[in-house]
Design an enzyme around this catalytic site. Sequence first.
Site, PDB file in Angstrom:
ATOM      1  N   ARG A  59      72.895 150.260 101.511  1.00  0.00           N
ATOM      2  CA  ARG A  59      73.863 151.093 102.258  1.00  0.00           C
ATOM      3  C   ARG A  59      75.085 150.259 102.614  1.00  0.00           C
ATOM      4  O   ARG A  59      76.220 150.724 102.569  1.00  0.00           O
ATOM      5  CB  ARG A  59      73.227 151.697 103.519  1.00  0.00           C
ATOM      6  CG  ARG A  59      74.239 152.408 104.415  1.00  0.00           C
ATOM      7  CD  ARG A  59      73.610 153.423 105.368  1.00  0.00           C
ATOM      8  NE  ARG A  59      72.445 152.934 106.061  1.00  0.00           N
ATOM      9  CZ  ARG A  59      72.475 152.048 107.073  1.00  0.00           C
ATOM     10  NH1 ARG A  59      73.613 151.559 107.508  1.00  0.00           N
ATOM     11  NH2 ARG A  59      71.346 151.661 107.648  1.00  0.00           N
ATOM     12  N   TYR A 112      93.331 171.782 100.005  1.00  0.00           N
ATOM     13  CA  TYR A 112      92.046 172.112  99.362  1.00  0.00           C
ATOM     14  C   TYR A 112      91.135 172.774 100.412  1.00  0.00           C
ATOM     15  O   TYR A 112      91.030 172.289 101.549  1.00  0.00           O
ATOM     16  CB  TYR A 112      91.407 170.836  98.803  1.00  0.00           C
ATOM     17  CG  TYR A 112      89.961 171.012  98.454  1.00  0.00           C
ATOM     18  CD1 TYR A 112      89.568 171.939  97.487  1.00  0.00           C
ATOM     19  CD2 TYR A 112      88.974 170.289  99.102  1.00  0.00           C
ATOM     20  CE1 TYR A 112      88.233 172.127  97.184  1.00  0.00           C
ATOM     21  CE2 TYR A 112      87.630 170.471  98.798  1.00  0.00           C
ATOM     22  CZ  TYR A 112      87.274 171.402  97.840  1.00  0.00           C
ATOM     23  OH  TYR A 112      85.945 171.583  97.554  1.00  0.00           O
ATOM     24  N   ASP A 184      95.665 162.573  99.319  1.00  0.00           N
ATOM     25  CA  ASP A 184      94.581 162.972  98.427  1.00  0.00           C
ATOM     26  C   ASP A 184      95.175 162.999  97.023  1.00  0.00           C
ATOM     27  O   ASP A 184      95.963 163.872  96.681  1.00  0.00           O
ATOM     28  CB  ASP A 184      94.056 164.348  98.861  1.00  0.00           C
ATOM     29  CG  ASP A 184      92.890 164.824  98.001  1.00  0.00           C
ATOM     30  OD1 ASP A 184      92.771 164.368  96.846  1.00  0.00           O
ATOM     31  OD2 ASP A 184      92.106 165.661  98.478  1.00  0.00           O
ATOM     32  N   LYS A 209      86.330 164.320  89.928  1.00  0.00           N
ATOM     33  CA  LYS A 209      87.290 165.003  89.063  1.00  0.00           C
ATOM     34  C   LYS A 209      87.772 164.063  87.948  1.00  0.00           C
ATOM     35  O   LYS A 209      86.968 163.596  87.174  1.00  0.00           O
ATOM     36  CB  LYS A 209      88.424 165.549  89.936  1.00  0.00           C
ATOM     37  CG  LYS A 209      87.929 166.334  91.166  1.00  0.00           C
ATOM     38  CD  LYS A 209      87.169 167.565  90.778  1.00  0.00           C
ATOM     39  CE  LYS A 209      86.459 168.354  91.856  1.00  0.00           C
ATOM     40  NZ  LYS A 209      86.449 167.987  93.239  1.00  0.00           N
TER      41      LYS A 209
HETATM   42  N1  PLP Z   1      90.139 166.979  97.390  1.00  0.00           N
HETATM   43  C1  PLP Z   1      90.471 167.824  96.405  1.00  0.00           C
HETATM   44  C2  PLP Z   1      91.919 167.990  96.042  1.00  0.00           C
HETATM   45  C3  PLP Z   1      89.488 168.542  95.734  1.00  0.00           C
HETATM   46  O1  PLP Z   1      89.834 169.391  94.762  1.00  0.00           O
HETATM   47  C4  PLP Z   1      88.131 168.372  96.115  1.00  0.00           C
HETATM   48  C5  PLP Z   1      87.056 169.138  95.446  1.00  0.00           C
HETATM   49  O2  PLP Z   1      87.306 170.049  94.703  1.00  0.00           O
HETATM   50  C6  PLP Z   1      87.830 167.494  97.156  1.00  0.00           C
HETATM   51  C7  PLP Z   1      88.851 166.796  97.771  1.00  0.00           C
HETATM   52  C8  PLP Z   1      86.396 167.297  97.618  1.00  0.00           C
HETATM   53  O3  PLP Z   1      85.701 166.499  96.717  1.00  0.00           O
HETATM   54  P1  PLP Z   1      84.118 166.611  96.444  1.00  0.00           P
HETATM   55  O4  PLP Z   1      83.868 167.956  95.864  1.00  0.00           O
HETATM   56  O5  PLP Z   1      83.864 165.475  95.511  1.00  0.00           O
HETATM   57  O6  PLP Z   1      83.445 166.436  97.752  1.00  0.00           O
END
Ligand code: PLP
Length: 389
Positions: A59, A112, A184, A209
Amino acid sequence: MTDAAGPRAAHLPGFATRAIHAGQEPDPLTGAVVVPIYQTSTFAQDVVGETRAGYDYSRAGNPTRTALEQAMAALEGGRSGFAFASGMAAADTYIRAVLRPGDHLILPDDAYGGTFRLIDKICVPWGLTYSTVPLGDLDAVRAAMRPATRVIWCETPTNPLLNIADIAGLAEIAHGTGAQLVVDNTFASPYLQQPISLGADVVLHSTTKYVGGHSDVVGGALVTDRADLAEALAFHNKSMGAVAGPFDSWLTLRGLKTLAVRMDRHCDNAERVVELLAGHPRVSRVYYPGLPGHPGHQVAARQMRRFGGMVSFSVRDGQEEALKVCRRTQLFTLGESLGGVESLIEHPGLMTHASVAGSALQVPDDLIRLSVGIEDADDLLADLRDALD
Ligand code: PLP
């Protein structure tokens, strides 16, 4: 926490070289060219409190995760990287590390949906407050700043409307009042955009992604160049424990090696798709930052290498027609997520962004989002033509 050697070297290797080599030296014990999966929870100590290579419990740290963290830091141009079990785990850990009850943060007005839900449903009861602001409008951001504002949360391009925010402009506003800018960078990937070089304090990824790139792993990452933030993030990463496991780290690292070539192909194919959609009679609007008429195109051209593999569009005949198109494609698979080698199609209003229905962040119901994959472009165009006609 992991420090990256790459960005500080006298000669900074190119992006593709860093993606393959940063943090990924051959294994010192066996010479294995690929970083092994250290699938272990604990590490033997020879004397009480004396570890062999700095690892005591997975961890707190694991060599496979370290390799991924070093690679991510090197690619984003930051000193320290942290790998998490998901993008949302990365977001949550950052929030707990930096914000306290009573603090205020600024969110994009088309954030998001999962980020919005985390903040609205979990962080607000904990004591945070937030304002949603169109981040493309720097005057609106300035006007929304309060004495309690500690963080501007930026996505650019945004999910799903592909709105663009000026990262350097936001960093200036945030730093003017001692706040932080977190970006992000999931949609762009570090290949297309490196927010730290534009003034961001922290970069966040859903590595699920483009970074992972093969739709076979869920993960998240944070990168920072600030020593104080690195210390806080390291403490919270270890204490909250939402860390990436060794196999997930390995899969993500394997995907990361080909990020540069994949992203170029995603962009090539997306440009062809945009050309088709922009001239199609059933399409009323195309959202793509590479289009000269897209709001923010000039800013995107300045801060991005290319415009990415995500394309959204509205159909003339409303939600029913949008749902039909989503059902009809054969190569574009109907599904959530994005950034994998395979093309995906979805209806944000009823799928990825259902959690913002009824809020200020609600998305148009005639909207379709495409994650354009790296298949042969002609096949993708034929599939879309068939589904629209
Ligand atoms: N940020 C964006 C722009 C996203 O599209 C997503 C998920 O689709 C996330 C954060 C969250 O990521 P995760 O699904 O890996 O938890």
